[in-house]
Enzyme design. Sequence first.
Site, mmCIF file in Angstrom:
data_model
loop_
_atom_site.group_PDB
_atom_site.id
_atom_site.type_symbol
_atom_site.label_atom_id
_atom_site.label_comp_id
_atom_site.label_asym_id
_atom_site.label_seq_id
_atom_site.Cartn_x
_atom_site.Cartn_y
_atom_site.Cartn_z
ATOM 1 N N ASP A 76 41.631 36.987 52.556
ATOM 2 C CA ASP A 76 41.163 36.699 51.201
ATOM 3 C C ASP A 76 40.670 35.257 51.078
ATOM 4 O O ASP A 76 41.238 34.331 51.661
ATOM 5 C CB ASP A 76 42.327 36.933 50.227
ATOM 6 C CG ASP A 76 41.957 36.684 48.786
ATOM 7 O OD1 ASP A 76 41.077 37.394 48.283
ATOM 8 O OD2 ASP A 76 42.543 35.776 48.171
ATOM 9 N N GLU A 85 36.616 37.655 53.754
ATOM 10 C CA GLU A 85 35.962 37.612 52.449
ATOM 11 C C GLU A 85 35.445 36.184 52.298
ATOM 12 O O GLU A 85 36.175 35.288 51.897
ATOM 13 C CB GLU A 85 36.937 37.952 51.311
ATOM 14 C CG GLU A 85 36.226 38.067 49.974
ATOM 15 C CD GLU A 85 37.003 37.530 48.786
ATOM 16 O OE1 GLU A 85 36.569 37.724 47.652
ATOM 17 O OE2 GLU A 85 38.042 36.875 48.994
#
Length: 724
Positions: free
Chosen positions: A408, A459
Amino acid sequence: MTTAELPRDLIDEAELSAIADGRHGAPHAVLGQHAVDATEQTIRIRARRPLAHRVFAVLTDGTRVELEHLAHGIWSGTHKHGFSAYHLETQYNSGIVDVADDPYRFLPSIGETDLYLFGEGRHEQLWQAFGANVREHQGVRGTSFVVWAPHAQAVRVTGSFNQWDGARHAMRRLNAQGVWELFIPDVAEHQTYKFQIQTASGEWIDKADPMAKHAERPPHTASVVPANSTHVWGDGEWMRARAARDPHNSPMSVYELHAMSWRPGLSYRQLADELIPYLKQMNFTHVEFMPLAEHPFGGSWGYQVSGYFAPTSRMGSPDDLRYLIDQLHQAGIGVLMDWVPGHFPKDAFALGRFDGQPLYEHPDPRLGEQQDWGTYIFDYGNSQVRNFLVANALYWLEEFHVDGLRVDAVASMIYRDYSREEWLPNVDGGREYYEAIDFLKEVNATAYKRNPGIVMIAEESTSFDGVTRPTDHGGLGFGLKWNMGWMNDNLRYFEKDPIYRQYHHGELTFSFVYAWSEQFILPISHDEVVHGKGSMFTKMPGDDWQKAANMRLFYSYQWSHPGKPLLFMGQEIGQPQEWNEAHGIDWWLLENPTFSGIQKYVAALNELYVAHPAMWKLDNDPSGLQWVTGEDAGNSILAYIRHDGAGDQILCVHNFANSVHESYRIGLPEGEWEEILNSDDLAFGGSGVTNPELRVQAEGAHGFPQSVDLRMPPLGATFLRRKR
């Protein structure tokens, strides 16, 4: 020398007081058994037993050694039987007799090799040595507690096994790096505990175990002594095949979900029963779970982690999660999980200011705090912090057989000035966070080395160079990267009324300029359907029929574009309501053919995708795509052929305009062709503008030797297959 002639125990009273209060940094130096003379035959035993009437040490040969009270509840006695295992028998004035083993008679339960590797920041299986681990030690079953707290003056274990009286179980500091240890006999699985830490200022703070492998269900915050896993894995065939597979050039159609709200109230085991048949029905190859590590606030969706090694107890035990993943594998479904090494919450019981000072977080707030999110940022330049995170990634891959981690917020890690006005430049005066970049390289290289066939996914929302380039070629070493540019450009394009799309054709085709600059996933994730952004359905222009047609068209383009498609739960049925973690998907919508049609089409797309290597085998090679027409902006038509390099060819034609083309001439390579999927089929809620029979003509078009007149549906896509 007789026992009566032995010198009295003259230990300093201040030290006895510190032992009694549990604020001694080396309690084993006082408590337990110690040689009185050089022969190591005469032994002194000391024990902490406040409020006792009499205390005996009972040796393994049955010898009873009565201890005398020194001060502050500390008892002492000697014998001449050499070092021996023993237990303590404590008598109280109430008549109660307590018999228990003595935690302070044991050697350290963590080995020198473990300490050395942690000191070097290279302990790849850190979870086996640190935290709470039930094991047999020196022939006795109990729990080993190990924690890192270098700034602490003293550390105690407090829990359900000592009535939350941490003074009974003070830990010893083993080295200069601040590793503390205590083996407590008879402490079994499922008991709750925390660490009580005396800070440099003398304050006592209670902290959950950073390496707890099980935690209480929120809002409770204690750690739980984990049960040694009894799960028997049945996914051997999957794991063997995974090790031989290249995940970056294999089919990957991903269903992203928030486990707690997909169908609220399910346990891990119940989720296995309901999710697996659904994924099989929908033909997805992979499921991606939003973070499953323990987190205090459900509204964070798991992205503010308090227990990095503890699967959330909201849905069951760690073995229950193992069962879910095992069943997914046995059903042929890959498992990805979101992983959050970029930041962590400031909750007082968790990692923040763990031993009273910045430890896991960088001490300079310009690097150590994420102001927008109200969280701390890890100190990536600290070897032990980096070791904690690398080992955590390996923990999920190896202990839970997860097939890949989606990392993330990578951009927030690699740039020092990310979302901040005041920031600290690097040693070269730039904005790159070298230490975080080195950490990402390390975790990726280590994960791939130890676990062949897994995939590490970034990401990453910027144009940072080399995200998916191998580390030995100067890249970050990820296997795949979320293509945020593709997502943003195409959502912006699709939100436009179709009559204006001809003027924005470049937004549609721009992604092909950089489609092979990295190895991509094409995401429509949870972030696009929350916080007022609306759902995919509401983003689309027009009435309900047009919205549904636009969605089927969007997914056609997404699935046929180079890259791995990812869709967030609820969007496969066209749910108009944006996602809210407080309630589940609006499954009742499937009673309406508009939404059941979208669902059927996604299942059909996945079926086509998996069945035809042309749709994925050369995702990362420009030779896998051949243009037919990319410049027909006036008609808002886009057409290209996907290849697998071995003869499989799929022609993908998209009409982004809201008008029918009854006879659109499209060029074709030699051979016979047939329509195998059309988004406007009546079965999907379309208007039925399809091509059940194709009449290929020898007349060339678009640089190909033959052509065909297609009926192109409004806001529709068709897929043609070249017959072998």
